[in-house]
Design an enzyme around this catalytic site. Structure first.
Site: not given
Lengths: 712, 712
Positions: B203, B519
């Site tokens: 990420s 998510e």
């Protein structure tokens, strides 16, 4: 020099026998294309059988796409091409510009479009050439395709291989300004002259290479050919500079980067702007045909009803601030201001605020009396106290007047006298802030009856790190023009990127600055040859708001400014002809025009839009003489302007209607006039002129002449 | 370790005897300030007599101003100070937030303001400290003055010198994302853990230092103190990270730069955000008092009429796209699209477009039936075909629906059933484009009756080179919130900067994402302890739109996605309590809620705004148990959530009204439940509860519990 030649020969071999050739309609210009070496797109160009661009490579270097996997995405569009198809065609159309030098423009070219495939990447690219009698334009086109969807341009590598060490009139390449003095030198001298050029007049901001120059680049070869390299239709793309390899005299494109150093963000289908080379053995063609080629390479007008776009002569509350007698700002009380927090109604006025009701009314009266359409007022809106060079985001709101500027009353007063005010939106280059306020700003203009806005982009761009001539800024300028068009507002953009003929497509972009304007005459001056260079360079792409008409050339007569204008008084009159454009200022103070009211008559009379233009003679940085016919009239105007050497001009009135009488008013430098010692010595005479008459005009050092011809 | 200690001792000597001290109202927190060495502002802080911040320097490093002459303009605000004045004061006020954990918040602090002068430059600066029972906030203030008008911050150097090698729960510092998994380690282990941390879950986007971490940074000392460093009221300033000097355990501010590398553009009078240190020996205070301190350090509400701002429970056409069954885009026909050029009415639908009339109606019916206020619809507007990661400027227009989304009919249908649609404006981080279209987008919302918008900032920021957490982007987010307020629109910003309590001032900024949301459970999952860390870190500054309520934890049961949710089903219910906020999604599909309708009852019942909150127990990354009283009601809700170790919770109902009966519905993990092996095993029981009753709850690995208490 021997070494140079052999290097050049080794690098740039003649094109292979397989070259495809397309010629101009008159056959004088010949353009050949082929793939050389490892599939490198290559072109060359000749004029009347003489090479003018030697074999030159074409291609784009792509940046690695950080979102793509490694491999072919890193392959540039430079080589490895095969040709899959080519098409030639002819185009001939005459169109009517909304304004400009000519009432009609013929767009006549032969075209060659070459479809290329890079088999390794499966990418396709078309290179399109349009060959005119005056030269050629080429561009890269990227059709929609799976193998090339988005890409980032690291650099465009379009070469223009010169045939020798030409004389060039150049500005130091700069990502942020075009306001330098033009340098005249051999190409080979650019490197040694660069440092001085950058520091001359202290105007350079962001130079990038000691052989980097701006376009339009005007050149002259040793055998008397005139060459001009520029670009057309620079839309959604960065402005192009040229970097010279002074070992082999190859000029190569050098785009303006964004804050990250990248130079273009592309999505197929798309294309680059046109890269243009104009060529002629007659310098006058550089001022007429070359300019028309730039317009021809732009798209037709996208505005259906253009009736609200009109040529405009204007005065303005401006020169008195530039010279330093008055100020844009209202108060000197605070170290800085924050809009919405400072209460201007309670601030102490500095007593020098130019845009006050009384002063503006004076200009309105002046305009009404002299047939001047509009009055620009700068410094009318709050925020000027600390507007420049502070990286301040929220510097203006574009809607709030200072307490001493009654926006409603002044517009009402102007309208009652048949005059309009011209809006001024200085953005201080805080473009995001301008866009946030643009809807309100345009609504305000509509509310009070403004139909034109002068925009300004002084200082460092915000978003920070961006440059005035980047792709994103070019998009911003056009965005403002398009939004303004929705409101029927004409735009005159200052400090924006130099024009590339977009005024054909968006004719409400009526003028721009984008060069060293008259204001520099108050900052120490510009060389006398400045205005006989600009028409060859800056004006290639469109008109300039040069703000001529400073009849009181000695600023110290009415201010503390020791500068003086580097033309004669009559030279200022000539600028209305030489520096063509549909927006022309009468930039001096009303009281100065009152002092020279006989000369001012020419400024009152001169048209600012033309049905025809005839360049009678021209030589870059030496002299320009032009006759222009007023649009919608049978009157003609003739102007001549020269450099510090003076000039003797023979004006043959061949262009007039046969058998017709014209009342000529002739504004000439007096015998002993000169820009530096005796600038305000002039002679005005009247006589009748017929077709075929000849006048001998003597232009003083830094002088000129102007003639109005009233058809009787 | 011995070496570390001696270096630390040498660098940071105790404060001089001249230190000024201010204590918290309860006397537990003590803050001392003095000038040390060469006039360096220095502070230290203790809690109950124990040092918690050792002597730490304060100051700002300024960039050279390119527009200023050399000399004092290059002097930083780091040292050379003398103290000219100091003031202490006390403040005590209780205010009413529009929404949040508490119906009332007491803002009670003692203040020390120190006026400093840098004689060499004549610059003045004030450092203001506010000391609360839970810790302190400090900020730099720059009064209006001639010697300091505009300045550019190269870096802020605010130190937080830790007293030892604390345990920290940290995210890798990143200029663009906060969506990483939290790391738990000793401070000294950050450097060795950093590489893995950055790559975990893939990420990280823009890290800057191998010891750089984000705030809020939760720590725990070896002797059981909890420390939390964050900031409050980050307005017109870059988001602060912390960089650790792991030789001496000094954390220091590290601001987010802009495209040029500079970190702040300031105009006096102005101030920095508050830098906060919360401290307690009770972890529960980190979740209540520390959060209130952040709000207290923000300005009071600037919206006069807040009646249109309301807590909102919503469903949405969203999870089906996140999981991959449906798509945001309408067609797969083109390599890319250009708005205004592609004709969607003629494009071939891909058959997987989620935001179609039928699907949206299904969600409207579901919401109407279950008392859910709004239905978010993502992918309703044209442009999703190529929206992300292409550096595409004009990616959305925010006003044009896809052909299969009838915006008028669907809003009418929703309103007829008492439901509203929630707007979605994904910007693709093309912020300039969003601002250009924002007026039209907000008008559209008003036209069709939307009162909330979820904004999104996925991908690289345009203007290119800028970062999500820079000063200019922080200004953008707040600009959108303020413009939305004018239209009575609530904002839920995703991928924006982490909140710093601005929701007090602008309560229509009702929620944000700004952390790793649900998510990621569809992208491989988040660790089970994730949601018992976020309340200590991300939620310090404001509520999160975490999108809980995924009762069908096994995504493969209805899609091709092999991921599973890393909680038990009951753990999902607990999130509505543990992850407080006035905007809560019921994120699963209607058909999944139908499968677990008895458990879904809790989601229907649970309040989303609170008049009081009681943290019953808490330990970072281990467990949180909280009881909350629904605003405007006598009902209570209790939730517990734990990490993968499971947890046994003893719930004492001391907080209930004496003598009152409550009907409790208890949602518990079944005995053999676990997030990875048996997540959907749950038991629902009902019983009557009175004040003083005690329940023993057993939370499974990655599980939790939820209790609704209906006052009878």
């Amino acid at each position: 020099m021997k070494i140079l030649t052999s290097i050049a020969a080794a690098l740039l071999l003649p094109l292979a026998a397989l070259a495809q050739t397309v010629k101009s309609p008159d056959g004088n210009v010949s353009l050949s294309f082929s793939l050389t070496g490892n599939g490198v797109p290559t072109y060359e160009m000749s004029y009347k059988g003489k090479p003018v661009v030697k074999p030159s490579h074409l291609g784009l270097e792509l940046a690695k796409d950080r979102h793509a996997s490694k491999g072919i995405h890193e392959t540039s569009l430079m080589d490895g091409f095969t040709e899959t198809n080519s098409k030639t065609s002819t185009f001939d159309e005459t169109w009517t510009p909304v304004w400009g030098q000519f009432g009609k423009i013929r767009n006549h070219y032969n075209e060659l479009a070459v479809d290329l495939l890079q088999p390794q990447t499966k990418r396709r690219m078309t290179i399109r050439f349009r060959v005119y009698n005056i030269g050629m334009g080429l561009r890269y086109e990227f059709p929609q395709q799976d193998a090339l969807v988005y890409f980032v341009i690291k650099e465009e590598h379009t070469q223009f291989a010169m045939t020798g060490d030409h004389t060039a009139w150049w500005l130091p390449g700069d990502y942020d300004t075009q306001e330098q003095e033009t340098q005249e030198s051999k190409l080979s001298e650019i490197r040694t002259r660069f440092h001085d050029a950058v520091n001359w007049g202290n105007s350079s901001v962001a130079v990038f290479s000691p052989t980097g120059v701006q376009t339009a680049l005007q050149m002259k070869t040793q055998d008397g050919l005139y060459l001009n390299i520029h670009e057309a239709a620079c839309i959604n793309y960065a402005t192009m500079h040229l970097n010279l390899n002074d070992k082999n005299m190859v000029l190569e494109s050098w785009l303006t980067p964004d804050a990250t150093g990248m130079k273009g963000y592309m999505q197929t289908p798309c294309n680059t702007p046109w890269r243009t080379v104009a060529v002629s053995d007659d310098a006058r063609d550089m001022l007429s045909e070359a300019n028309s080629m730039i317009y021809n390479l732009n798209e037709p007008c996208k505005i259906k009803d253009t009736s609200w776009i009109h040529p405009t002569k204007f005065a303005g509350v401006w020169w008195e601030m530039i010279v330093g007698r008055n100020s844009w700002n209202y108060t000197d009380e605070y170290p800085s201001v924050k809009l919405g927090q400072v209460d201007y109604s309670k601030a102490k006025p500095n007593g020098r605020h130019g845009a006050n009701n009384e002063e503006v009314k004076k200009y309105i009266d002046f305009a009404a009396k002299n047939g001047i359409d509009e009055v620009l007022v700068e410094g009318w809106n709050v925020g000027w106290e600390d507007w420049a060079n502070h990286y301040k985001d929220y510097v203006f709101d574009f809607t709030t007047p200072y307490p001493d500027f009654d926006i409603k009353a002044l517009n009402d007063y102007a309208h009652s006298k048949g005059v309009k005010l011209m809006m001024h939106n200085e953005t201080s280059s805080s473009t995001l802030n301008y866009e946030r306020h643009l809807p309100a700003a345009l609504n305000l203009m509509n509310e009070y009856g403004y139909d034109a806005v002068k925009t300004g982009y002084v200082g460092d761009i915000i978003p920070r790190g961006d440059y005035h001539f980047s792709q994103s800024m070019n998009n911003h300028y056009l965005y403002v023009v398009k939004e303004a068009a929705k409101h029927h507002i004409m735009v005159d953009s200052h400090e924006a990127t130099r024009p590339t003929g977009i005024g054909r497509t968006w004719p409400n972009w009526i003028a721009g600055e984008s060069a060293r304007g008259t204001e520099y005459e108050a900052f120490g001056g510009s060389r006398p040859d400045h205005t006989v260079i600009l028409p060859f360079t800056r004006l290639q792409g469109g008109p300039m708001d040069y703000t001529p008409g400073i009849l009181e050339t000695q600023l110290k007569t009415w201010s503390n400014n020791p500068s003086y204008v580097h033309t004669t008084l009559v030279g200022q009159l000539a600028l209305y002809l030489v520096m063509w454009g549909p927006l022309q200022m009468a930039a001096d103070l009303p009281e100065n025009y009152a002092k020279y009211d006989d000369a001012f008559q020419f400024i009152k009379d001169v048209a600012v839009d033309w049905s025809d233009s005839k360049y009678l003679e021209a030589e870059p940085a030496r002299y320009i003489t032009v006759a222009r016919k007023a649009k919608g009239s049978d009157n003609w105007f003739v102007g001549g302007k020269c450099n510090e050497a003076g000039h003797k001009s023979t004006v043959k009135f061949d262009f007039l209607d046969k058998g017709r009488k014209y009342e000529a008013t002739i504004y000439a430098d007096a015998k002993n006039a000169s820009y530096d010692k005796n600038p305000k010595a002039y002679v005005i005479t009247k006589r009748t002129i017929h077709k075929g008459d000849v006048l001998q005009m003597t232009e003083a050092s830094g002088g000129g002449f102007a003639i109005s011809l009233k058809a009787l």
